[in-house]
Design an enzyme around this catalytic site. Structure first.
Site, short mmCIF file in Angstrom:
data_model
loop_
_atom_site.label_atom_id
_atom_site.label_comp_id
_atom_site.label_asym_id
_atom_site.label_seq_id
_atom_site.Cartn_x
_atom_site.Cartn_y
_atom_site.Cartn_z
N ARG A 93 8.24 -2.80 0.97
CA ARG A 93 7.80 -3.92 0.13
C ARG A 93 8.15 -3.69 -1.34
O ARG A 93 7.53 -4.26 -2.23
CB ARG A 93 6.31 -4.13 0.28
CG ARG A 93 5.49 -2.87 0.03
CD ARG A 93 4.07 -3.22 -0.08
NE ARG A 93 3.25 -2.04 -0.12
CZ ARG A 93 1.98 -2.07 -0.43
NH1 ARG A 93 1.40 -3.20 -0.74
NH2 ARG A 93 1.28 -0.97 -0.45
N LYS A 113 7.42 -4.13 -6.63
CA LYS A 113 6.57 -3.82 -5.47
C LYS A 113 5.80 -5.07 -5.06
O LYS A 113 5.15 -5.69 -5.90
CB LYS A 113 5.62 -2.68 -5.84
CG LYS A 113 4.90 -2.07 -4.67
CD LYS A 113 4.26 -0.75 -5.04
CE LYS A 113 3.36 -0.23 -3.94
NZ LYS A 113 2.75 1.06 -4.27
N GLY A 126 5.47 -7.20 3.50
CA GLY A 126 6.30 -7.03 2.30
C GLY A 126 5.57 -7.37 1.01
O GLY A 126 6.15 -7.33 -0.08
N ARG A 176 7.44 -1.37 -11.01
CA ARG A 176 7.23 0.08 -11.07
C ARG A 176 8.50 0.73 -11.63
O ARG A 176 9.61 0.30 -11.30
CB ARG A 176 6.94 0.58 -9.66
CG ARG A 176 6.87 2.05 -9.51
CD ARG A 176 6.35 2.43 -8.15
NE ARG A 176 7.29 2.12 -7.07
CZ ARG A 176 7.04 2.38 -5.78
NH1 ARG A 176 5.89 2.90 -5.42
NH2 ARG A 176 7.93 2.10 -4.86
N ASP A 252 6.44 11.20 2.31
CA ASP A 252 7.13 10.03 1.77
C ASP A 252 6.48 9.57 0.46
O ASP A 252 6.99 8.67 -0.19
CB ASP A 252 7.17 8.88 2.78
CG ASP A 252 5.81 8.55 3.35
OD1 ASP A 252 5.18 9.47 3.93
OD2 ASP A 252 5.35 7.41 3.21
N ASN A 253 5.38 10.20 0.09
CA ASN A 253 4.74 9.87 -1.19
C ASN A 253 4.84 11.03 -2.16
O ASN A 253 4.03 11.15 -3.07
CB ASN A 253 3.26 9.52 -0.96
CG ASN A 253 3.10 8.22 -0.18
OD1 ASN A 253 4.02 7.40 -0.14
ND2 ASN A 253 1.97 8.03 0.45
#
Ligand code: AMP
Ligand code: MG
Length: 490
Positions: A93, A113, A126, A176, A252-253
């Site tokens: 998203r 985002k 999304g 972002r 993934d973060n």
């Protein structure tokens, strides 16, 4: 008169890593409007003064217009989520518009985002909701002001589009910003598919763009890994020292630049509780506050495996061994300053440990306890000047005893009181983004009033300095505010 273009973009990631991105257009929100922006983030990007007044600002950040040089893309990555490997994730998203260079030649990628479906949206829509955009916007800008490495937030675009979560919410889009949004999971994606040329391109890109000094090293990939280890260690040291719980430390973060990234159910500590779990969905407490340092290492191990492409097990293990000392060194250096000490002695570990134990036992407010240490005077044996500090403790017996030891320690320290307080106030924030404050701003914003959001954003941008008419924001959380539940749903 020609209005100068705000955004002159390039797109190095789509040019140099075409295999890692998919072109995809944003889906603009219905009836969108510029809801808020960060002047300081705009300054960081080198945008002209009053950038937010330009109509281009809103249309670009609402995903309605692509500036020259930009390319709309979504990136693919993988990741370990709660310990389980998920072979394909990606920007489900968030759509990148490209990169912008500032006055000193630093390049920042801008991502939108909540900008609609991408090939990586999986079961999602999304979208992002206003609530989560406000939380991420305020947190990103607050963390930056606390000098904690983080992705930044440039704007929120609001809308009257309905988005379905546990309830119907308002859709929004947040811009972002970071030098890179590349995650550990990017490396995992190519490694676990055995796509070694792609993985090597990715590593080379990271070196060229973000760690160019690696090229002067004998082993550039080892240097790259060592740097990521160092940055992750110092990032988590700062989280621990400032009382920040991320909530979803999946690989993934985790940023390859050591930035705080992907603000979901994060939380700043109110009462000091080392076992604090900010994510309502984290039933096992995998990402509890006190687990963050060891999870950081777990995640680096997962990244380290991908570096076995170029490095021996021994090289990776040795690099990982540097993590804990780096984290402890940075943590203790901040805690030393928080205590107001000129240097760290072996016995200070005990002094700090005792304080934290009393705070945990008494459920004292983490931020305010440290901030109010600045009221302790060496010769004030009756604690006459530190009443506000004592009030944070339900039973004052132990903290009064600790203060005796603390005062004795201060007495032998090199710093004078005024120097000490100055140093302490540089690291002991008065204002942090308490969950309940974010909640107040969100509730108001959902009914169309942005006063608390603006005020909170302003107060949090100078968190170490007392500000007039901001008493509410410096108070400890009321009981209802400590019980708010935050989940991954955003
Ligand atoms: P997060 O837990 O926010 O880090 O997200 C994990 C993965 O889910 C990432 O690949 C996100 O892009 C994706 N994701 C989260 N929320 C949504 C959504 N509403 N729509 C599409 N993808 C999403
Ligand atoms: Mg994520």
């Amino acid at each position: 008169m020609m209005i100068p273009t705000l955004f002159k973009l390039t797109s190095s990631i789509s040019e140099q890593l075409p295999f890692a991105v998919t072109p995809v257009k944003p889906t603009p929100l219905r009836d969108s409007f510029l809801l808020t922006y960060s002047r300081s983030c705009g300054d960081l990007l080198g945008l002209p003064a009053n950038f937010w007044q330009s109509p281009e600002f809103k249309t670009v950040l609402a995903g309605e217009k692509l500036p020259k040089g930009g390319v709309y893309t979504a990136q693919v990555y993988a990741g370990h989520q709660f310990g389980q490997f998920v072979p394909q994730l990606g920007d489900g998203r968030a759509i990148s518009i490209g990169e912008i260079s500032n006055h000193v030649g630093e390049s920042y990628e801008i991502q939108l985002k909540g900008s609609g479906l991408t090939p990586y949206s999986r079961m999602g829509d999304g979208r992002a909701v206003l609530r989560s955009c406000i939380r991420e916007f305020l947190a990103s800008e607050a963390m930056a002001a606390l000098n904690i490495p983080t992705t930044r937030a440039l704007s929120i675009v609001g809308s009257n589009e309905e988005v379905y979560r546990e309830r119907v919410e308002q859709g929004a889009m947040m811009a972002r910003v970071a030098q890179s949004h590349i995650r550990f999971g990017h490396f995992e994606y190519w490694f676990h598919r055995n796509k070694i040329p792609e993985l090597t391109h990715l590593a080379n890109y990271c070196i060229e763009q973000f760690y160019p000094e690696a090229n002067t090293q004998e082993l550039p990939y080892l240097y790259l890994f060592e740097q990521i280890v160092q940055r992750t260690a110092t990032l988590i040291a700062q989280w621990q020292a400032h009382g920040f719980a991320h909530g979803v430390m999946n690989t993934d973060n985790m940023s390859i630049l050591g930035l705080t990234i992907d603000y979901g159910p994060f939380g700043f500590l109110d009462d000091y509780n080392p076992g604090f779990i900010c994510n309502h969905s984290d039933s096992s407490g995998r990402y509890a506050f006190e687990e963050q340092p060891s999870i950081g290492l777990w995640n680096l191990n997962a990244l380290g495996l991908t570096f076995s492409t170029w490095l021996s097990v021994q090289q990776i293990t040795t690099a990982l061994k540097a993590y804990e000392p780096a984290l402890v060194k940075r943590y203790l250096s901040i805690m030393r300053q928080k205590l107001g000490l000129a240097n760290w002695q072996a016995s200070d570990q005990q002094l700090l440990g005792q304080l934290l134990a009393i705070m945990a036992e008494q459920k004292a407010d983490y931020t305010l306890t440290f901030r109010l240490l600045n009221s302790v005077d060496v010769d004030d044996v009756n604690n006459a000047n530190c009443d506000a500090l004592l009030q944070l403790f339900r039973c004052q017996k132990d903290i009064k005893k600790w203060l005796v030891t603390y005062r004795a320690r201060l007495q032998e320290d090199a710093l004078r009181k005024d120097e000490r307080v100055k140093e302490q106030n540089k690291v002991n924030a008065l204002y942090v983004l308490r969950n309940y404050l974010a909640e107040l701003a969100i509730k108001e914003a959902e009914s169309g009033c942005y006063h608390t959001l603006e005020k909170l954003h302003s107060v949090l941008s100078t968190p170490f300095t007392w500000q007039r008419d901001s008493e509410l924001f410096a108070e400890k959380a009321p009981n209802w505010g400590k019980k708010l539940e935050v989940s991954c749903s955003s």
